[in-house]
Motif scaffolding. Sequence first.
Motif, PDB file in Angstrom:
ATOM      1  N   ASN A 148     -29.945 -31.271 -12.127  1.00  0.00           N
ATOM      2  CA  ASN A 148     -28.610 -30.786 -12.444  1.00  0.00           C
ATOM      3  C   ASN A 148     -28.554 -29.258 -12.412  1.00  0.00           C
ATOM      4  OD1 ASN A 148     -26.082 -30.245 -14.122  1.00  0.00           O
ATOM      5  ND2 ASN A 148     -26.081 -32.479 -13.998  1.00  0.00           N
ATOM      6  N   ALA A 149     -29.628 -28.601 -12.845  1.00  0.00           N
ATOM      7  CA  ALA A 149     -29.690 -27.138 -12.790  1.00  0.00           C
ATOM      8  C   ALA A 149     -29.760 -26.654 -11.351  1.00  0.00           C
ATOM      9  CB  ALA A 149     -30.898 -26.640 -13.580  1.00  0.00           C
ATOM     10  N   ALA A 166     -27.696 -29.459 -17.298  1.00  0.00           N
ATOM     11  CA  ALA A 166     -28.626 -28.596 -16.571  1.00  0.00           C
ATOM     12  C   ALA A 166     -29.647 -28.034 -17.558  1.00  0.00           C
ATOM     13  CB  ALA A 166     -27.878 -27.457 -15.890  1.00  0.00           C
TER      14      ALA A 166
END
Length: 359
Positions: free
Chosen positions: A33-34, A17
């Motif tokens: 991803n974050a 992330a």
Amino acid sequence: MSELTTPEILLDNLSTAVILLDDKLRIQYANHNAQTLFERSLNLLVNCPIHQVVATSSLDFGRFKNSSHYGEVYSDSEVTFKFTDGRYTQADVSVTNMADENKSQLLVEIRSVEQQKKISQENQQRAQQRAARELVRGLAHEIKNPLGGIRGAAQLLSKQLVSAELIEFTSIIVEQSDRLTNLVDRLLGPNLRPTFSSHNIHKILEKVCALVDLDLSHNVAITRDYDPSIPDVYIDQDMIQQATLNIVRNSLQALSEFPEIPGKIRIVTRIERQVIVHGACFPLCAKIQIIDNGPGIPAELQNTLFYPMVTSKKDGSGLGLSISQTLIGHHRGKIEVESWHGRTAFTIYLPIDKKETQK
């Protein structure tokens, strides 16, 4: 492919992330991803202060400001994050100052250690559960054979007796033999093969909610948070209904032991991508979460929670969760649990095969 989009594509395909903060610790960018980690879209994250998505953390946010003002670069390992929606996670964090002449920005990399821990724990638990099932099967065979002989002998004896009192004793022997046989069958779990067809997962969950609503012995509030974009899933609807019903009833039992807490259960559905189940990676999974605000599962039971006869409930049989895991296993899925005081979340992952959903 343009040069402008190439860095974004690379960032979005990272397993880490990545977020970019300005000098006021407001999020300016977050990769996929974050967004998954924070469970918010990029539009909701941009210009949002980091404190609004992370409620508490063992990370020293004061060092963020030092990084911004003085160019300090640092990292920290196994940082515990608590998000504003009540979730917890552990991650390794690296912070890099990206100051230039015009502005100061912080590049924050968050590498979750939860996933690796879960995979390791899942493999260990799976091996232990397989051994436990083999042990139960062996014991079941050794128990059922003598029980059948005892039951047959009691029936033959009852035909030779004339005393009603003695016949009652043989009836008790037959009745208790049948009870033990049924218990052993339940320990072995469902033996029927699943009948697969495409179903709307939300219709199945609504049937579960309807069954729970008919139970007047509780006053627990059940709320739904469904993702309508989830396609039909190739499943045995009766097995999935039974598996989810067992988990919901487990939550109801936990909440009923603490009537001073206004009980709440939330059923959430989402799409999850790139899910690892028993060593195989599935591109797309339906994720069902059953979340309650109860006291949590005792720490000493969390690693053996899905074993037969393991329970912390006063009147629990310890079979419901074991059966649920077996039923979900028939669908190549898995069940995960996260629990602490005030929040217990059971998460079911069901792989979605696009070819099967199109049948």
